[in-house]
Motif scaffolding. Structure first.
Motif, short mmCIF file in Angstrom:
data_model
loop_
_atom_site.label_atom_id
_atom_site.label_comp_id
_atom_site.label_asym_id
_atom_site.label_seq_id
_atom_site.Cartn_x
_atom_site.Cartn_y
_atom_site.Cartn_z
N ALA A 1 0.82 -1.21 0.00
CA ALA A 1 0.00 0.00 0.00
C ALA A 1 0.86 1.26 0.00
N LEU A 2 1.91 1.26 0.81
CA LEU A 2 2.80 2.43 0.85
C LEU A 2 3.56 2.61 -0.45
N PHE A 3 4.03 1.51 -1.03
CA PHE A 3 4.76 1.56 -2.29
C PHE A 3 3.89 2.16 -3.39
N ALA A 4 2.64 1.73 -3.48
CA ALA A 4 1.72 2.28 -4.47
C ALA A 4 1.49 3.78 -4.23
N SER A 5 1.40 4.17 -2.97
CA SER A 5 1.19 5.59 -2.64
C SER A 5 2.37 6.45 -3.08
N VAL A 6 3.59 5.93 -2.88
CA VAL A 6 4.78 6.68 -3.29
C VAL A 6 4.83 6.82 -4.80
N LEU A 7 4.51 5.75 -5.54
CA LEU A 7 4.50 5.82 -6.99
C LEU A 7 3.47 6.84 -7.49
N LEU A 8 2.32 6.88 -6.84
CA LEU A 8 1.31 7.87 -7.20
C LEU A 8 1.82 9.27 -6.93
N ALA A 9 2.48 9.47 -5.78
CA ALA A 9 3.02 10.78 -5.45
C ALA A 9 4.10 11.21 -6.44
N LEU A 10 4.88 10.25 -6.94
CA LEU A 10 5.93 10.57 -7.91
C LEU A 10 5.35 11.17 -9.19
N SER A 11 4.12 10.81 -9.51
CA SER A 11 3.53 11.30 -10.75
C SER A 11 3.27 12.81 -10.71
N PHE A 12 3.39 13.42 -9.52
CA PHE A 12 3.18 14.86 -9.40
C PHE A 12 4.49 15.63 -9.22
N VAL A 13 5.61 14.92 -9.31
CA VAL A 13 6.92 15.55 -9.10
C VAL A 13 7.22 16.53 -10.22
N ASP A 14 7.77 17.70 -9.83
CA ASP A 14 8.15 18.68 -10.84
C ASP A 14 9.52 19.30 -10.57
N GLY A 15 10.30 18.68 -9.69
CA GLY A 15 11.64 19.21 -9.39
C GLY A 15 12.52 18.14 -8.79
N ILE A 16 13.80 18.46 -8.64
CA ILE A 16 14.78 17.48 -8.17
C ILE A 16 14.54 17.10 -6.71
N ALA A 17 14.03 18.04 -5.90
CA ALA A 17 13.77 17.73 -4.48
C ALA A 17 12.69 16.67 -4.36
N GLY A 18 11.60 16.84 -5.08
CA GLY A 18 10.53 15.86 -5.05
C GLY A 18 10.97 14.52 -5.62
N LEU A 19 11.81 14.58 -6.65
CA LEU A 19 12.32 13.34 -7.24
C LEU A 19 13.17 12.57 -6.24
N THR A 20 14.00 13.28 -5.50
CA THR A 20 14.84 12.63 -4.49
C THR A 20 13.99 11.97 -3.42
N ALA A 21 12.95 12.67 -2.97
CA ALA A 21 12.04 12.09 -1.97
C ALA A 21 11.36 10.85 -2.54
N GLY A 22 11.01 10.90 -3.82
CA GLY A 22 10.40 9.74 -4.46
C GLY A 22 11.37 8.57 -4.55
N PHE A 23 12.63 8.87 -4.85
CA PHE A 23 13.65 7.81 -4.89
C PHE A 23 13.80 7.16 -3.52
N VAL A 24 13.73 7.94 -2.46
CA VAL A 24 13.80 7.37 -1.10
C VAL A 24 12.69 6.33 -0.93
N GLY A 25 11.48 6.71 -1.32
CA GLY A 25 10.34 5.83 -1.14
C GLY A 25 10.40 4.56 -1.98
N VAL A 26 10.68 4.71 -3.28
CA VAL A 26 10.65 3.52 -4.14
C VAL A 26 11.82 2.59 -3.87
#
Length: 424
Positions: free
Chosen positions: A98-123
């Motif tokens: 459930a958490l993994f799916a949530s992180v992937l969904l959140a990544l779809s709204f990334v628009d900068g390197i900071a958000g991308l890094t946070a997404g990489f942490v999650g996935v």
């Protein structure tokens, strides 16, 4: 056939149905392993160039973001291992999915390197690390008959699916774009992982004292090593070092594969197609090692894996757009497949199952952390040398050193087992 974690009634009849629980757990864990693909390097690599273009960041910037994301994700693995020991694979896998799916969904709204890094942490934490750890630990604890083969099949299914994922993801990205692709990944992970998690074993009943255990259970518990005890043995660190060397170097080679083989004269398509021979020998090695690891010393597989990994690095100086590139892929795949077929079964063989989640949680953190170093280390080495061939020679010394170390490390000796009598 399976442990008491899986509800199986043994009968005197030898019917094909007796294999159903074994097959069900292995198949479920294998498919769950495939679902780690969005957090694996192979699954992330197809997003790299589109992200560079869309977010207007450099390749080095993406590599640094991946480095910090992976390193942070690795730090959580010991806690996940302890959760597996305490709560069991079923419930932990449901939460991870459930958490993994949530992180992937959140990544779809990334628009900068900071958000991308946070997404990489999650996935990286939940996909590459936690979901893989949960699936293989579930098999290691639930299966007692032909455990090595079961783990080998699980790893082979996962490896095959992960290797094929980039092809499908590349088509998906080209059709719907990276943001929608992440949303599709989120939906698939949620729809597959959570239902399959119910096939995995529940948490074993933990008795308050030896009076609540049978003689067999007491013997198993006394034969199982705690994390601190295992960490004081040389073999624990030899296997961990082999995972780290393989994680670091294979990830570096995969992350930069198009550029590495492009330098040797291959087209981008030919370079991408080199994942195919890697997959073939990777799956074959995983299955073969899994079939024999219960009867052959695991350190022999460590030595073989490290020498073949070193050999693939040394081969890069002669690789070209001919059969040598295919041979390179075959050798590299065999190195990784050997470790996948050996690692979990070896830790269970040496240290038992009672604390296997905690033990493998630490080694998974080491292995995952090493994958963070690989791409950026190779990138910096290429900046210093101007090519990929020279750094490959430098890095080949790492697996060779681990292979030499494995030659001299003795298998850990189990503690003395004191058998108790059955209660009247």
């Amino acid at each position: 056939m399976v442990s008491s974690d899986v509800n199986v009634v043994r009968t005197g009849r030898r019917s094909p149905a007796r294999w159903l629980p074994w097959v069900s757990v292995v198949a479920a864990a294998g498919v769950i392993s495939v679902m780690t693909a969005p957090g694996q390097t192979a699954g992330i690599s197809v997003f790299t160039d589109p992200l560079i273009s869309e977010l207007d960041v450099s390749r080095t910037g993406i590599s640094v973001s991946y480095f910090f994301g992976t390193l942070a994700g690795a730090s959580a693995q010991p806690f996940i291992g302890r959760a597996l020991d305490r709560f069991g694979a079923r419930y932990v896998t449901i939460v991870i999915g459930a958490l993994f799916a949530s992180v992937l969904l959140a990544l779809s709204f990334v628009d900068g390197i900071a958000g991308l890094t946070a997404g990489f942490v999650g996935v990286r934490m939940l996909g590459q690390g936690a979901l893989s750890l949960a699936a293989t630990t579930a098999v290691a604890r639930a299966i007692t008959h032909r455990r090595g083969l079961a783990l080998g099949i699980t790893a082979a299914i996962g490896s095959a699916g992960i290797s094929l994922a980039p092809v499908g993801l590349e088509r998906l990205i080209s059709t719907v774009g990276i943001h929608a692709a992440w949303r599709w990944e989120a939906a698939i992970v949620l729809a597959v992982v959570v239902p399959l998690a119910f096939i995995l074993p529940k948490r074993s009943r933990v008795a308050a004292s030896d009076d609540d255990l049978s003689t067999a259970q007491i013997v198993i518990q006394k034969e199982s090593w705690m994390l601190g005890e295992a960490a004081r043995t040389g073999m624990f660190w030899v296997i961990a070092a082999s995972l780290a060397a393989s994680g670091m170097l294979s990830t570096a080679l995969a992350f930069h594969q198009i550029a590495i083989l492009g330098e040797r004269g291959l087209t981008p398509f030919e370079a991408a197609a080199n994942f195919l021979p890697q997959t073939i020998t990777g799956i074959a090695a995983t299955l073969v090692v899994g079939a024999f690891v219960d009867r052959v010393s695991p350190k022999l597989f460590v030595i073989f894996s490290m020498l073949t990994l070193a050999g693939s690095l040394l081969m890069l100086s002669v690789v070209g757009p001919n059969g040598t590139a295919v041979l390179y892929g075959l050798v590299l795949g065999a190195a990784g497949g050997t470790l996948r077929g050996m690692e979990a079964a070896a830790y269970v063989r040496y240290y038992g199952t009672a604390h296997i989640g905690s033990i493998r949680g630490v080694t998974t953190a080491i292995a995952l952390g090493s994958t963070a170093l690989g791409p950026i280390a190779l990138s910096l080495a290429v900046d210093a040398s101007g090519n990929f061939t020279e750094p490959a020679f430098w890095f080949a010394s790492l697996p060779i050193a681990v292979a030499v170390l494995a030659l001299f490390v003795r298998p850990p000796q189990r503690r003395t087992v004191v058998r108790t009598s059955e209660r009247a």
